[in-house]
Design a protein around this motif. Structure first.
Motif, PDB file in Angstrom:
ATOM      1  N   THR A  58       0.860  -1.155   0.150  1.00 11.39           N
ATOM      2  CA  THR A  58       0.107   0.085   0.100  1.00 11.39           C
ATOM      3  C   THR A  58       1.052   1.402  -0.030  1.00 11.39           C
ATOM      4  O   THR A  58       0.550   2.125  -0.805  1.00 11.39           O
ATOM      5  N   ARG A  61       2.249   1.739  -3.520  1.00 18.93           N
ATOM      6  CA  ARG A  61       0.939   2.142  -4.247  1.00 18.93           C
ATOM      7  C   ARG A  61       0.767   3.919  -3.944  1.00 18.93           C
ATOM      8  O   ARG A  61       0.569   4.664  -5.111  1.00 18.93           O
ATOM      9  N   ALA A 245      -3.230  -3.633  -2.170  1.00 21.91           N
ATOM     10  CA  ALA A 245      -3.123  -2.227  -2.167  1.00 21.91           C
ATOM     11  C   ALA A 245      -3.858  -1.421  -3.296  1.00 21.91           C
ATOM     12  O   ALA A 245      -4.141  -0.057  -2.945  1.00 21.91           O
TER      13      ALA A 245
END
Length: 287
Positions: A58, A61, A245
């Motif tokens: 995450t 991203r 994510a």
């Protein structure tokens, strides 16, 4: 047997019966940046459990999306790996420690003055029959997966409400929707997180602050290696941390309240509400 619940890294305190664990990270009294300082006009995301798994994916991203990152976890070395190539600020912290959530929130707000998105990804789990689960592990799972998350949200939320914007992202689990055998306390903690998300969402109406609950099935992380038993079910298939994510990113971008990975995980809740008898028969067979 303790293992990671969300794909994030958290090493519990040492237990003589299980071998030594790394010493806990200190409270984040002084954050250390990874690379040059970032402009404060970029949106800011605080990601916990960012050492590996869902949290690390995450973080990457959001970095790709141009966000300024504040990354927290217990393992500084892995946080540095997550932050490689970015200007992320590292905030190693132990959310299980007294005042851990407060100290992390204060350190994060000192860095940037605001938090636009909190992704609460830190957590642990435990696999085995509930009747054999040590009391210390019951407390540990409930505290990390539920209590510590609530305390961190409580510390971050006032600044979001004052700014009139922001989003809290909670990483839930299918275990919190259906209850998974031999993961009773983990299921209870994730179910509590889901109820908290719904209640908090209602409280925040009109404030500009949203709450997203991301419900995932099993994810291809060190979760299963840590519990000492490989994932042996044909369904649901293991999702990648990157796919989760991506769902987190999409939910934040679109302001979604609920997101599921995979999307068919919306079905168990619907079946439970419409036909509880059928739901339990299916759970007894496949749960």
């Amino acid at each position: 047997m303790t293992h990671t619940g969300s794909g994030s890294t958290y090493d519990p305190p040492a237990d003589p019966a299980r071998g030594a664990r790394p010493a806990p990270a200190p409270a984040p009294a002084a954050a250390r940046g990874h690379g040059p300082p970032s402009p404060t006009d970029r949106p800011v995301a605080l990601v916990t459990g960012a050492s590996s798994g869902i949290g690390a994916a995450t973080a990457r991203r959001f970095a790709a999306g141009g966000w300024h990152l504040l990354l927290s976890g217990r393992d500084r070395r892995r946080l540095e790996e997550t932050a490689a190539g970015t200007s992320a600020v590292l905030l190693p912290a132990d959310l299980a420690a007294p005042e851990g959530a407060r100290l992390l929130a204060e350190a994060a707000l000192r860095q940037t003055g605001r938090i636009d998105v909190l992704v609460a990804g830190a957590g642990i789990g435990w696999s085995g029959p509930f009747r054999t689960m040590p009391h210390t592990d019951i407390d540990r799972v409930l505290f990390l997966d539920l209590n510590a998350t609530l305390h961190l949200v409580r510390e971050v939320l006032p600044s979001m409400v004052a700014a009139g914007r922001g989003r809290v992202v909670l990483i839930g689990s299918v275990a919190g929707c259906v209850g998974v055998r031999e993961e009773a306390v983990y299921s209870a903690a994730k179910a509590g997180l889901a109820a908290f998300a719904e209640a908090l969402r209602q409280e925040l109406l009109g404030t500009g602050v949203g709450v997203t609950l991301v419900v995932s099935g099993p994810v291809e992380t060190r979760f299963f290696a840590r519990r000492g038993r490989p994932y042996d079910r044909s369904r649901p298939r293991l999702a990648s941390p990157g796919s989760v994510a991506g769902v987190v990113w999409d939910a934040v971008s679109r302001g979604r309240d609920d997101a599921y990975v995979p999307t068919w995980l919306t079905l168990p809740g619907r079946v439970r509400g419409l036909t509880p008898g059928l739901y339990r028969r299916l759970l007894n067979r496949f749960g």
